[in-house]
Design an enzyme around this catalytic site. Sequence first.
Site, PDB file in Angstrom:
ATOM      1  CE  LYS A 236      27.205  10.904  -4.936  1.00 33.04           C
ATOM      2  NZ  LYS A 236      26.360   9.726  -4.930  1.00 33.04           N
TER       3      LYS A 236
ATOM      4  CB  SER B 183      20.521   6.666   1.778  1.00 32.26           C
ATOM      5  OG  SER B 183      20.344   6.376   0.397  1.00 32.26           O
TER       6      SER B 183
ATOM      7  CD  GLU C 240      30.208   6.314  -0.194  1.00 28.14           C
ATOM      8  OE1 GLU C 240      29.600   7.255   0.321  1.00 28.14           O
ATOM      9  OE2 GLU C 240      30.609   6.343  -1.368  1.00 28.14           O
TER      10      GLU C 240
ATOM     11  CG  ASN D 179      30.829  12.739  -3.542  1.00 27.95           C
ATOM     12  OD1 ASN D 179      31.134  13.552  -4.413  1.00 27.95           O
ATOM     13  ND2 ASN D 179      30.629  11.451  -3.795  1.00 27.95           N
TER      14      ASN D 179
ATOM     15  CD  GLU E 103      27.799   8.152  -7.842  1.00 33.69           C
ATOM     16  OE1 GLU E 103      28.389   9.236  -7.918  1.00 33.69           O
ATOM     17  OE2 GLU E 103      26.884   7.929  -7.019  1.00 33.69           O
TER      18      GLU E 103
END
Length: 246
Positions: A9, A209, A164, A7, A95
């Site tokens: 982002k 992470s 996540e 991903n 997010e």
Amino acid sequence: MRLIAGNWKMHKTASETEEYIKSFLKFVEHPESREILLCPPFTSLYIAGKLLEGTGVKLGAQNCHYEREGAFTGEISIPMLKELGCEYVIVGHSERRHIFGEDDELINRKLVACLEEGIRPILCVGEKLEDREAGMTFKVVETQVRLALSGLEEHTDRIDIAYEPVWAIGTGVPATPEDAVSVHRFIKELLKDINPKNEGRTRILYGGSVKPGNAGDFMKHSEIEGLLVGGASLDPESFAKIVYSF
Ligand code: PGA
């Protein structure tokens, strides 16, 4: 087959995407033994789709709108994504939930649209630090999964889920593989409860992470059926190491 997804982002222009993919493809051998997915920003999907065609590396988007078309300034629909070669879309990323205010109802509408349009969603769930500290991890995850799948109970096999924990995303502090495994087992059981006819096709990915140095520790566990990787997917060599960490 286990799924390793990157991903990106809000990173990489179209030309940077081209450079990345040309480099990444040199590292990708035997893609058939695992599913590899890249989720670049919308503006990179066209070039990425062209470069990935026929390589076995799949393309996904990071978000979508639930309508096919209409007066929704700034939004992107699923048919638009499919035409560019997207087979997956990330839905309900932390997010999106916490910076852009997406709630469970909106996430549910997006999932319904994904299944209607025939694109495979990766539903993201995860608790905040205060939830974990209050012993609410399982409750929060259960609520997110149940609300997201409301009305879709018979279709649980057509989605993947990324666990996540919010406190692990972009912090350099991953969950321990053991903690991830216990949540993954919980989600598997929950899916059986939601849909007793569930055939187990929903893969539960871990995200937060993940780096080349810890990916193998997660993938040692059969309950971890893939990874959703943010920061460490931005460098082609680092992401390739994660892809081949098991
Ligand atoms: P991270 O992000 O790997 O940078 O922690 C993961 C994600 O947000 O999917």
